[in-house]
Design a protein around this motif. Sequence first.
Motif, mmCIF file in Angstrom:
data_model
loop_
_atom_site.group_PDB
_atom_site.id
_atom_site.type_symbol
_atom_site.label_atom_id
_atom_site.label_comp_id
_atom_site.label_asym_id
_atom_site.label_seq_id
_atom_site.Cartn_x
_atom_site.Cartn_y
_atom_site.Cartn_z
ATOM 1 N N ASP A 116 -22.559 -33.892 29.028
ATOM 2 C CA ASP A 116 -21.826 -32.761 28.439
ATOM 3 C C ASP A 116 -21.699 -33.120 26.970
ATOM 4 N N VAL A 117 -22.462 -32.452 26.096
ATOM 5 C CA VAL A 117 -22.563 -32.922 24.716
ATOM 6 C C VAL A 117 -21.214 -32.928 24.010
ATOM 7 N N VAL A 118 -20.363 -31.947 24.280
ATOM 8 C CA VAL A 118 -19.063 -31.895 23.612
ATOM 9 C C VAL A 118 -18.179 -33.055 24.067
ATOM 10 N N ALA A 119 -18.088 -33.243 25.372
ATOM 11 C CA ALA A 119 -17.258 -34.329 25.902
ATOM 12 C C ALA A 119 -17.819 -35.690 25.528
ATOM 13 N N ASP A 120 -19.149 -35.823 25.586
ATOM 14 C CA ASP A 120 -19.752 -37.115 25.268
ATOM 15 C C ASP A 120 -19.559 -37.478 23.801
ATOM 16 N N VAL A 121 -19.777 -36.507 22.908
ATOM 17 C CA VAL A 121 -19.577 -36.777 21.482
ATOM 18 C C VAL A 121 -18.115 -37.093 21.197
ATOM 19 N N ARG A 122 -17.210 -36.324 21.796
ATOM 20 C CA ARG A 122 -15.773 -36.595 21.603
ATOM 21 C C ARG A 122 -15.442 -38.014 22.061
ATOM 22 N N ASP A 123 -15.902 -38.396 23.246
ATOM 23 C CA ASP A 123 -15.545 -39.708 23.792
ATOM 24 C C ASP A 123 -16.169 -40.839 22.986
ATOM 25 N N GLU A 124 -17.401 -40.660 22.542
ATOM 26 C CA GLU A 124 -18.051 -41.705 21.762
ATOM 27 C C GLU A 124 -17.438 -41.819 20.363
ATOM 28 N N LEU A 125 -17.037 -40.694 19.800
ATOM 29 C CA LEU A 125 -16.308 -40.749 18.530
ATOM 30 C C LEU A 125 -14.953 -41.433 18.708
ATOM 31 N N ALA A 126 -14.298 -41.159 19.816
ATOM 32 C CA ALA A 126 -12.998 -41.792 20.074
ATOM 33 C C ALA A 126 -13.143 -43.317 20.132
ATOM 34 N N GLN A 127 -14.253 -43.795 20.670
ATOM 35 C CA GLN A 127 -14.495 -45.240 20.699
ATOM 36 C C GLN A 127 -14.639 -45.797 19.281
ATOM 37 N N ARG A 128 -15.317 -45.045 18.418
ATOM 38 C CA ARG A 128 -15.486 -45.499 17.047
ATOM 39 C C ARG A 128 -14.151 -45.471 16.290
ATOM 40 N N VAL A 129 -13.346 -44.465 16.570
ATOM 41 C CA VAL A 129 -12.016 -44.403 15.961
ATOM 42 C C VAL A 129 -11.178 -45.597 16.402
ATOM 43 N N ASP A 130 -11.205 -45.892 17.684
ATOM 44 C CA ASP A 130 -10.434 -47.032 18.188
ATOM 45 C C ASP A 130 -10.878 -48.335 17.538
ATOM 46 N N ALA A 131 -12.184 -48.495 17.366
ATOM 47 C CA ALA A 131 -12.700 -49.715 16.747
ATOM 48 C C ALA A 131 -12.247 -49.808 15.290
ATOM 49 N N ALA A 132 -12.265 -48.674 14.596
ATOM 50 C CA ALA A 132 -11.818 -48.679 13.198
ATOM 51 C C ALA A 132 -10.338 -49.011 13.099
ATOM 52 N N LEU A 133 -9.543 -48.406 13.947
ATOM 53 C CA LEU A 133 -8.113 -48.695 13.940
ATOM 54 C C LEU A 133 -7.843 -50.163 14.258
ATOM 55 N N ALA A 134 -8.582 -50.705 15.219
ATOM 56 C CA ALA A 134 -8.408 -52.113 15.594
ATOM 57 C C ALA A 134 -8.771 -53.044 14.434
ATOM 58 N N ALA A 135 -9.692 -52.603 13.577
ATOM 59 C CA ALA A 135 -10.090 -53.415 12.426
ATOM 60 C C ALA A 135 -9.122 -53.294 11.266
ATOM 61 N N GLY A 136 -8.150 -52.378 11.387
ATOM 62 C CA GLY A 136 -7.141 -52.235 10.350
ATOM 63 C C GLY A 136 -7.259 -51.007 9.482
ATOM 64 N N VAL A 137 -8.211 -50.108 9.790
ATOM 65 C CA VAL A 137 -8.322 -48.862 9.030
ATOM 66 C C VAL A 137 -7.102 -47.994 9.365
ATOM 67 N N ALA A 138 -6.476 -47.428 8.354
ATOM 68 C CA ALA A 138 -5.297 -46.587 8.568
ATOM 69 C C ALA A 138 -5.685 -45.297 9.271
ATOM 70 N N ARG A 139 -4.814 -44.817 10.153
ATOM 71 C CA ARG A 139 -5.105 -43.584 10.898
ATOM 72 C C ARG A 139 -5.333 -42.412 9.963
ATOM 73 N N ASP A 140 -4.551 -42.332 8.874
ATOM 74 C CA ASP A 140 -4.705 -41.185 7.975
ATOM 75 C C ASP A 140 -5.902 -41.320 7.048
#
Length: 280
Positions: A152-176
Amino acid sequence: MHRLLPDPGRCAVVGVLNVTPDSFFDGGRYLDVDDALEHGEAMWRAGADLIDVGGESTRPGAARVDADTEISRILPVIKELAGAGVGVSVDTTRAAVAEAALAAGAIIVNDVSGGLADPDMARTVADAGVPFILMHWRGHSANMDTLAEYRDVVADVRDELAQRVDAALAAGVARDAIVIDPGLGFAKRAEHNWTLLRRLDVLRDMGFPVLIGASRKRFLGSLLAAEDGTPRSPDGREQATAAISALVAAAGAWGVRVHDVESSLDAVTVASALSDEEAP
């Protein structure tokens, strides 16, 4: 919204400046520093909110260049543009290139790999305290078309982007500081691009600004093909690009990344006026 992220009160317009010999539309046009500076400054004067400078083509099938080549292409351009007061982002997947660009005056990192291509990228961005544009990506240009398979391209892209967001946040990138981009045309067929554009609300619901890069891409060429099936050439896709800009602006996109600033700026300005009941 992050203090370095443009917030013009309408959909932001990001001008594309490819300092490359092989980008799909403007490859070779701005490889010379003076030509690149002239074009970047012209887009800024035309009303661009940000100029996105890249030194490595990410068109389908493009071969990679080394980091030194990428840096040598973009650094003189970024230094001059930033020194003239132009807001500059760097389009790169390499932490070393991002670090050099930021030192030269860039204020945003736009990584089409979403941090996947270089494990040091997210930490580099976090240490610099700048905005980080995370695009959905599954592989480098040479083989990305083989990776366009989705449940499901919408769900898959959303979920894979969410993984990248989580990785960025874990590295210290600010949410905003995070912006997300669905990566139209990157490991996606035309039908995937259209589905993602129709369901922009799903990405917006993730809670981050959304950037859309549809400018002159091949799915628009296919849509506008001649009767014999020949795709419309890239330089004949600008009106369709502006239409996409207006539609995604109306749907709540934070920004559009485009080759022609003036037409998309007009388009997003119209979209803003239509949504403003107090507009004249």
